[in-house]
Design an enzyme around this catalytic site. Structure first.
Site, PDB file in Angstrom:
ATOM      1  N   GLY A  14     -17.982   8.732 -44.918  1.00  0.00           N
ATOM      2  CA  GLY A  14     -19.056   8.215 -45.778  1.00  0.00           C
ATOM      3  C   GLY A  14     -18.541   7.259 -46.829  1.00  0.00           C
ATOM      4  O   GLY A  14     -18.889   7.363 -48.014  1.00  0.00           O
ATOM      5  N   ALA A  15     -17.721   6.295 -46.387  1.00  0.00           N
ATOM      6  CA  ALA A  15     -17.104   5.358 -47.345  1.00  0.00           C
ATOM      7  C   ALA A  15     -17.905   4.064 -47.497  1.00  0.00           C
ATOM      8  O   ALA A  15     -17.447   3.127 -48.146  1.00  0.00           O
ATOM      9  CB  ALA A  15     -15.668   5.042 -46.920  1.00  0.00           C
ATOM     10  N   ARG A  39     -21.482   4.906 -40.695  1.00  0.00           N
ATOM     11  CA  ARG A  39     -22.229   4.334 -39.555  1.00  0.00           C
ATOM     12  C   ARG A  39     -22.468   2.832 -39.718  1.00  0.00           C
ATOM     13  O   ARG A  39     -22.635   2.125 -38.748  1.00  0.00           O
ATOM     14  CB  ARG A  39     -23.587   5.046 -39.416  1.00  0.00           C
ATOM     15  N   VAL A  71     -21.091  11.312 -37.973  1.00  0.00           N
ATOM     16  CA  VAL A  71     -20.419  12.626 -38.048  1.00  0.00           C
ATOM     17  C   VAL A  71     -21.157  13.699 -37.254  1.00  0.00           C
ATOM     18  O   VAL A  71     -20.579  14.727 -36.904  1.00  0.00           O
ATOM     19  CB  VAL A  71     -20.220  13.118 -39.514  1.00  0.00           C
ATOM     20  N   TYR A 163     -31.508  21.438 -48.472  1.00  0.00           N
ATOM     21  CA  TYR A 163     -30.318  20.724 -48.969  1.00  0.00           C
ATOM     22  C   TYR A 163     -29.396  21.720 -49.674  1.00  0.00           C
ATOM     23  O   TYR A 163     -28.182  21.725 -49.450  1.00  0.00           O
ATOM     24  CB  TYR A 163     -30.717  19.583 -49.912  1.00  0.00           C
TER      25      TYR A 163
HETATM   26  P1  NDP Z   1     -24.591   7.809 -50.607  1.00  0.00           P
HETATM   27  O1  NDP Z   1     -25.907   7.838 -49.905  1.00  0.00           O
HETATM   28  O2  NDP Z   1     -24.313   6.706 -51.542  1.00  0.00           O
HETATM   29  O3  NDP Z   1     -23.400   7.898 -49.548  1.00  0.00           O
HETATM   30  C1  NDP Z   1     -23.483   8.740 -48.426  1.00  0.00           C
HETATM   31  C2  NDP Z   1     -22.430   8.331 -47.419  1.00  0.00           C
HETATM   32  O4  NDP Z   1     -22.490   9.244 -46.315  1.00  0.00           O
HETATM   33  C3  NDP Z   1     -22.644   6.944 -46.874  1.00  0.00           C
HETATM   34  O5  NDP Z   1     -21.417   6.271 -46.804  1.00  0.00           O
HETATM   35  C4  NDP Z   1     -23.199   7.182 -45.484  1.00  0.00           C
HETATM   36  O6  NDP Z   1     -22.752   6.153 -44.606  1.00  0.00           O
HETATM   37  C5  NDP Z   1     -22.521   8.508 -45.116  1.00  0.00           C
HETATM   38  N1  NDP Z   1     -23.255   9.211 -44.078  1.00  0.00           N
HETATM   39  C6  NDP Z   1     -24.489   9.772 -44.172  1.00  0.00           C
HETATM   40  N2  NDP Z   1     -24.851  10.279 -43.000  1.00  0.00           N
HETATM   41  C7  NDP Z   1     -23.835  10.032 -42.133  1.00  0.00           C
HETATM   42  C8  NDP Z   1     -23.624  10.302 -40.762  1.00  0.00           C
HETATM   43  N3  NDP Z   1     -24.541  10.940 -40.023  1.00  0.00           N
HETATM   44  N4  NDP Z   1     -22.463   9.902 -40.190  1.00  0.00           N
HETATM   45  C9  NDP Z   1     -21.530   9.257 -40.927  1.00  0.00           C
HETATM   46  N5  NDP Z   1     -21.668   8.973 -42.223  1.00  0.00           N
HETATM   47  C10 NDP Z   1     -22.821   9.358 -42.820  1.00  0.00           C
HETATM   48  O7  NDP Z   1     -24.525   9.211 -51.372  1.00  0.00           O
HETATM   49  P2  NDP Z   1     -23.362   9.899 -52.248  1.00  0.00           P
HETATM   50  O8  NDP Z   1     -22.176   9.051 -52.339  1.00  0.00           O
HETATM   51  O9  NDP Z   1     -23.995  10.363 -53.495  1.00  0.00           O
HETATM   52  O10 NDP Z   1     -23.092  11.187 -51.361  1.00  0.00           O
HETATM   53  C11 NDP Z   1     -21.814  11.536 -50.885  1.00  0.00           C
HETATM   54  C12 NDP Z   1     -21.734  13.054 -50.822  1.00  0.00           C
HETATM   55  O11 NDP Z   1     -21.874  13.589 -52.133  1.00  0.00           O
HETATM   56  C13 NDP Z   1     -22.821  13.717 -49.994  1.00  0.00           C
HETATM   57  O12 NDP Z   1     -22.233  14.784 -49.270  1.00  0.00           O
HETATM   58  C14 NDP Z   1     -23.780  14.273 -51.040  1.00  0.00           C
HETATM   59  O13 NDP Z   1     -24.482  15.392 -50.569  1.00  0.00           O
HETATM   60  C15 NDP Z   1     -22.817  14.639 -52.126  1.00  0.00           C
HETATM   61  N6  NDP Z   1     -23.339  14.761 -53.473  1.00  0.00           N
HETATM   62  C16 NDP Z   1     -24.053  13.745 -54.055  1.00  0.00           C
HETATM   63  C17 NDP Z   1     -24.507  13.871 -55.361  1.00  0.00           C
HETATM   64  C18 NDP Z   1     -25.346  12.843 -56.026  1.00  0.00           C
HETATM   65  O14 NDP Z   1     -26.087  13.198 -56.973  1.00  0.00           O
HETATM   66  N7  NDP Z   1     -25.284  11.585 -55.630  1.00  0.00           N
HETATM   67  C19 NDP Z   1     -24.173  15.074 -56.157  1.00  0.00           C
HETATM   68  C20 NDP Z   1     -23.441  16.060 -55.435  1.00  0.00           C
HETATM   69  C21 NDP Z   1     -23.020  15.896 -54.167  1.00  0.00           C
HETATM   70  P3  NDP Z   1     -23.624   5.443 -43.468  1.00  0.00           P
HETATM   71  O15 NDP Z   1     -25.048   5.456 -43.913  1.00  0.00           O
HETATM   72  O16 NDP Z   1     -23.008   4.091 -43.349  1.00  0.00           O
HETATM   73  O17 NDP Z   1     -23.378   6.299 -42.265  1.00  0.00           O
HETATM   74  C1  8X3 Z   2     -26.814  16.210 -55.391  1.00  0.00           C
HETATM   75  C2  8X3 Z   2     -27.127  16.796 -56.726  1.00  0.00           C
HETATM   76  O1  8X3 Z   2     -28.949  18.066 -58.004  1.00  0.00           O
HETATM   77  O2  8X3 Z   2     -29.625  16.147 -56.668  1.00  0.00           O
HETATM   78  O3  8X3 Z   2     -26.135  17.121 -54.603  1.00  0.00           O
HETATM   79  O4  8X3 Z   2     -28.973  18.194 -55.589  1.00  0.00           O
HETATM   80  S1  8X3 Z   2     -28.751  17.337 -56.727  1.00  0.00           S
END
Ligand code: NDP
Ligand code: 8X3
Length: 263
Positions: A14-15, A39, A71, A163
């Protein structure tokens, strides 16, 4: 990581945005070899070019390798991993970051397609990638897996149901991995962030930009760079130190249900 005496390889799922992109930038900034995945191929290519521009090459190979895969598709994950050039499959640090929320509804109104996306990505996706990378770590007798959980994996909040369940699963899997991989010298860490402004909310609300802004109104949320710094910190402890679990919120957030908003 810093005392390994060689250039470690960091594999970030997810970069293409948010935390994962910031994590890739953090490691690339100090010349590490980074594998970026996601993706969206166009974003991977742009980021690869940009990060390679920072350092050119390390030890005769590119600093950054990009892999496009979903993934959720175990076979695709394996094929992508197998396509890495020699020397690039010896992953030192795996950051299981790819994940998403889809929807924010009471359980009785939830969309089963949203449930599938979250469970298949956040739980099974993490497992698909981990089972591909772990055998090499075991054979080398070292490695570090860093799972991105959430405060949603510590406490359930209204309408967060599935979630939150998926992130509770990440919490449990982190503990299970740490136990099972203990004899193999593999560190397992969870980083559990609270509210962070990335593309997360836009994805959760199916592209509705107005709704996506709401969770961050009146607070200063976490940024991708904040999480990248913690991942880097955890990965750079000495070999005998394993950070088990880091929970981090914005200063304006006490827990999953209590924020102090100044409107
Ligand atoms: P973003 O939506 O900015 O990034 C998510 C990343 O995950 C993207 O690079 C996306 O890439 C990738 N991704 C999603 N689905 C798939 C898939 N099926 N296959 C491969 N890659 C995938 O969100 P965040 O950076 O915030 O999220 C990253 C992680 O942090 C997640 O696990 C999220 O649950 C967690 N998180 C987020 C918080 C927040 O408040 N933002 C707080 C706590 C945890 P692409 O679409 O190119 O595949
Ligand atoms: C993302 C943080 O509070 O939106 O995991 O679920 S919250």
């Amino acid at each position: 990581m810093t005392d390994m005496g060689f250039s470690p390889i960091i594999f970030v799922t997810g970069a293409t945005s948010g935390f994962g992109e910031a994590i890739a930038r953090r490691f690339a900034a100090e010349g590490r070899r980074v594998i970026i995945t996601g993706r969206r191929r166009d974003r991977l290519e742009v980021l690869k070019r940009e990060l390679e521009g920072l350092h050119g090459t390390v030890e005769g190979g590119t600093v950054v390798h990009a892999l496009r895969f979903d993934v959720r598709d175990a076979a695709e994950v394996e094929r992508a991993f197998a396509s890495l050039p020699d020397g690039w499959r010896d992953i030192d640090v795996l950051v299981n970051n790819a994940g998403l929320a889809a929807g924010l509804d009471p359980i009785q109104d939830g969309d089963p397609d949203d449930w599938d996306r979250m469970i298949d990505t956040n739980i099974k996706g993490l497992l698909n990638v981990s089972r591909t990378v772990i055998p090499g770590m075991i054979s080398r007798g070292r490695g570090h897996i860093i799972n991105i959980g959430s405060t949603a994996g510590k406490e359930v909040y209204p309408k967060g149901n599935v979630y939150c369940a998926s992130k509770h699963a990440v919490d449990a899997l982190t503990k299970g991995m740490r136990q099972d991989l203990l004899p193999h010298g593999i560190k397992v860490t969870q980083i559990a962030p609270g509210l962070a402004e990335t593309e997360f909310s836009l994805v959760r609300f199916h592209g509705d930009a107005e709704k996506a802004k709401k969770p961050y109104e009146g607070i200063e949320p976490l940024r991708g760079e904040d999480i990248a710094e913690l991942v880097h910190f955890a990965a750079s402890r000495p070999a005998h130190v394993c950070i088990n679990d880091l929970v981090v919120t914005p200063t304006a957030q006490a827990n999953s249900t209590l924020t102090h908003r100044v409107m």
